[in-house]
Design a protein around this motif. Sequence first.
Motif, PDB file in Angstrom:
ATOM      1  N   MET A   1     -14.121  24.167 -20.812  1.00 54.00           N
ATOM      2  CA  MET A   1     -14.608  23.563 -19.369  1.00 54.00           C
ATOM      3  C   MET A   1     -16.045  24.259 -19.086  1.00 54.00           C
ATOM      4  SD  MET A   1     -14.088  21.440 -17.471  1.00 54.00           S
ATOM      5  CE  MET A   1     -13.695  20.667 -15.757  1.00 54.00           C
ATOM      6  N   LYS A   2     -16.173  25.867 -19.137  1.00 50.83           N
ATOM      7  CA  LYS A   2     -17.392  26.390 -18.724  1.00 50.83           C
ATOM      8  C   LYS A   2     -18.457  25.777 -19.429  1.00 50.83           C
ATOM      9  CE  LYS A   2     -16.762  31.274 -17.468  1.00 50.83           C
ATOM     10  NZ  LYS A   2     -16.554  32.571 -17.931  1.00 50.83           N
ATOM     11  N   LYS A   3     -18.214  25.606 -20.962  1.00 53.84           N
ATOM     12  CA  LYS A   3     -19.539  24.998 -21.539  1.00 53.84           C
ATOM     13  C   LYS A   3     -19.895  23.708 -21.180  1.00 53.84           C
ATOM     14  CE  LYS A   3     -21.068  24.385 -26.271  1.00 53.84           C
ATOM     15  NZ  LYS A   3     -21.122  24.883 -27.621  1.00 53.84           N
ATOM     16  N   LYS A   4     -18.714  22.857 -20.816  1.00 52.03           N
ATOM     17  CA  LYS A   4     -19.024  21.551 -20.228  1.00 52.03           C
ATOM     18  C   LYS A   4     -20.130  21.700 -18.883  1.00 52.03           C
ATOM     19  CE  LYS A   4     -17.128  16.971 -19.538  1.00 52.03           C
ATOM     20  NZ  LYS A   4     -15.976  16.175 -19.602  1.00 52.03           N
ATOM     21  N   ILE A   5     -19.599  22.337 -18.286  1.00 48.84           N
ATOM     22  CA  ILE A   5     -20.564  22.441 -16.962  1.00 48.84           C
ATOM     23  C   ILE A   5     -21.769  23.172 -16.983  1.00 48.84           C
ATOM     24  CG2 ILE A   5     -20.332  23.906 -14.909  1.00 48.84           C
ATOM     25  CD1 ILE A   5     -17.231  23.751 -14.750  1.00 48.84           C
ATOM     26  N   SER A   6     -22.046  23.855 -18.075  1.00 49.33           N
ATOM     27  CA  SER A   6     -22.950  24.450 -18.487  1.00 49.33           C
ATOM     28  C   SER A   6     -24.075  23.388 -18.993  1.00 49.33           C
ATOM     29  CB  SER A   6     -23.237  25.655 -19.277  1.00 49.33           C
ATOM     30  OG  SER A   6     -24.218  25.996 -20.069  1.00 49.33           O
ATOM     31  N   ILE A   7     -23.582  22.567 -19.913  1.00 50.98           N
ATOM     32  CA  ILE A   7     -24.293  21.625 -20.674  1.00 50.98           C
ATOM     33  C   ILE A   7     -24.562  20.404 -19.215  1.00 50.98           C
ATOM     34  CG2 ILE A   7     -24.147  19.594 -21.967  1.00 50.98           C
ATOM     35  CD1 ILE A   7     -24.555  22.034 -23.531  1.00 50.98           C
ATOM     36  N   ILE A   8     -23.735  20.095 -18.499  1.00 49.56           N
ATOM     37  CA  ILE A   8     -23.964  19.189 -17.364  1.00 49.56           C
ATOM     38  C   ILE A   8     -24.925  19.714 -16.533  1.00 49.56           C
ATOM     39  CG2 ILE A   8     -23.050  18.214 -15.370  1.00 49.56           C
ATOM     40  CD1 ILE A   8     -20.352  18.032 -16.808  1.00 49.56           C
ATOM     41  N   ILE A   9     -25.278  21.151 -16.348  1.00 53.21           N
ATOM     42  CA  ILE A   9     -26.096  21.551 -15.386  1.00 53.21           C
ATOM     43  C   ILE A   9     -27.504  21.702 -16.228  1.00 53.21           C
ATOM     44  CG2 ILE A   9     -26.954  23.680 -14.595  1.00 53.21           C
ATOM     45  CD1 ILE A   9     -24.156  24.494 -13.886  1.00 53.21           C
ATOM     46  N   LYS A  10     -27.465  21.752 -17.440  1.00 53.30           N
ATOM     47  CA  LYS A  10     -28.835  21.772 -18.110  1.00 53.30           C
ATOM     48  C   LYS A  10     -29.307  20.382 -18.271  1.00 53.30           C
ATOM     49  CE  LYS A  10     -27.794  26.211 -20.811  1.00 53.30           C
ATOM     50  NZ  LYS A  10     -27.251  26.645 -22.018  1.00 53.30           N
ATOM     51  N   ALA A  11     -28.396  19.519 -18.547  1.00 48.78           N
ATOM     52  CA  ALA A  11     -28.630  18.141 -18.678  1.00 48.78           C
ATOM     53  C   ALA A  11     -29.328  17.526 -17.329  1.00 48.78           C
ATOM     54  CB  ALA A  11     -27.775  17.327 -19.065  1.00 48.78           C
ATOM     55  N   GLY A  12     -28.524  18.043 -16.191  1.00 52.62           N
ATOM     56  CA  GLY A  12     -29.165  17.404 -14.845  1.00 52.62           C
ATOM     57  C   GLY A  12     -30.375  18.212 -14.549  1.00 52.62           C
ATOM     58  N   LEU A  13     -30.566  19.352 -14.912  1.00 54.27           N
ATOM     59  CA  LEU A  13     -31.947  19.906 -14.629  1.00 54.27           C
ATOM     60  C   LEU A  13     -33.034  19.347 -15.332  1.00 54.27           C
ATOM     61  CD1 LEU A  13     -31.192  23.737 -14.489  1.00 54.27           C
ATOM     62  CD2 LEU A  13     -32.078  22.326 -12.556  1.00 54.27           C
ATOM     63  N   LEU A  14     -32.768  18.940 -17.072  1.00 52.04           N
ATOM     64  CA  LEU A  14     -33.757  18.383 -17.965  1.00 52.04           C
ATOM     65  C   LEU A  14     -33.880  16.825 -17.148  1.00 52.04           C
ATOM     66  CD1 LEU A  14     -35.518  18.111 -20.272  1.00 52.04           C
ATOM     67  CD2 LEU A  14     -33.416  17.142 -21.378  1.00 52.04           C
ATOM     68  N   ALA A  15     -32.820  16.245 -16.967  1.00 50.64           N
ATOM     69  CA  ALA A  15     -33.323  14.811 -16.602  1.00 50.64           C
ATOM     70  C   ALA A  15     -33.969  14.731 -15.297  1.00 50.64           C
ATOM     71  CB  ALA A  15     -31.892  14.055 -16.610  1.00 50.64           C
ATOM     72  N   GLY A  16     -33.616  15.540 -14.166  1.00 49.66           N
ATOM     73  CA  GLY A  16     -34.136  15.402 -12.865  1.00 49.66           C
ATOM     74  C   GLY A  16     -35.418  15.833 -12.924  1.00 49.66           C
ATOM     75  N   THR A  17     -36.121  17.061 -13.833  1.00 47.02           N
ATOM     76  CA  THR A  17     -37.237  17.411 -14.039  1.00 47.02           C
ATOM     77  C   THR A  17     -38.187  16.476 -14.721  1.00 47.02           C
ATOM     78  OG1 THR A  17     -36.550  19.614 -13.980  1.00 47.02           O
ATOM     79  CG2 THR A  17     -38.761  19.251 -14.952  1.00 47.02           C
ATOM     80  N   LEU A  18     -37.666  15.860 -15.698  1.00 43.80           N
ATOM     81  CA  LEU A  18     -38.462  14.829 -16.371  1.00 43.80           C
ATOM     82  C   LEU A  18     -38.719  13.616 -15.625  1.00 43.80           C
ATOM     83  CD1 LEU A  18     -36.890  14.831 -20.217  1.00 43.80           C
ATOM     84  CD2 LEU A  18     -39.130  15.623 -19.156  1.00 43.80           C
ATOM     85  N   ASP A  19     -37.748  13.247 -14.635  1.00 46.42           N
ATOM     86  CA  ASP A  19     -37.955  11.900 -13.929  1.00 46.42           C
ATOM     87  C   ASP A  19     -38.937  12.439 -12.775  1.00 46.42           C
ATOM     88  OD1 ASP A  19     -37.172   9.554 -12.519  1.00 46.42           O
ATOM     89  OD2 ASP A  19     -36.092  10.613 -11.320  1.00 46.42           O
ATOM     90  N   ILE A  20     -38.884  13.487 -12.019  1.00 44.35           N
ATOM     91  CA  ILE A  20     -39.866  13.759 -10.967  1.00 44.35           C
ATOM     92  C   ILE A  20     -41.064  13.897 -11.727  1.00 44.35           C
ATOM     93  CG2 ILE A  20     -39.391  16.269 -10.775  1.00 44.35           C
ATOM     94  CD1 ILE A  20     -39.777  13.948  -7.926  1.00 44.35           C
ATOM     95  N   LEU A  21     -41.369  14.474 -12.691  1.00 44.68           N
ATOM     96  CA  LEU A  21     -42.696  15.063 -13.301  1.00 44.68           C
ATOM     97  C   LEU A  21     -43.172  13.388 -13.720  1.00 44.68           C
ATOM     98  CD1 LEU A  21     -42.467  18.098 -15.305  1.00 44.68           C
ATOM     99  CD2 LEU A  21     -43.473  17.925 -13.051  1.00 44.68           C
TER     100      LEU A  21
END
Length: 164
Positions: A1-21
């Motif tokens: 579960m920790k790994k999944k949460i870590s991946i979700i956080i990284k994916a959300g940061l990546l998607a959010g950053t790419l989108d706002i940029l």
Amino acid sequence: MKKKISIIIKAGLLAGTLDILSAFLHYYVATGKDPLFILKYITSAVLGPEAFSGGTEMYAAGLLLHYFVAFSFTVFFFWLYPQLKILQRNCLATAVFYGLFIWIIMNLIVVPLSRIGKFPANVSGMLINAAILIIAIGIPLSFIVSRYYRKNDPAAISRERNSQ
């Protein structure tokens, strides 16, 4: 579960950053104006026109709200992926589907219900915004989620396929 949460956080940061940029770049190229205006526009969804007269706090609120939305779509996609067999067939088709899904939710439901009220309705703007969502959010999430489930939780996909 920790790994999944870590991946979700990284994916959300990546998607959010790419989108706002992407939104910043598109706004700057289209208008020649300060792209940080986008953050106040986002804040105006909650605060209305007062957001445009505020200062740094409005930029920060817009950025936080933007990432909240990006993380919401990321978490939803992580949940949805093993539920719908069709999403597992082709990463690029899934990316297009999910980018368009986000565009529809944001522009036909969220924005009209916000204090912004309506979205700009010119066809070229709609196509550009949909393309940004497909490229900045759909593609990264589709590949990240597909890889995660294949590598870390293939049983989730198997259970779903067997139940259908």
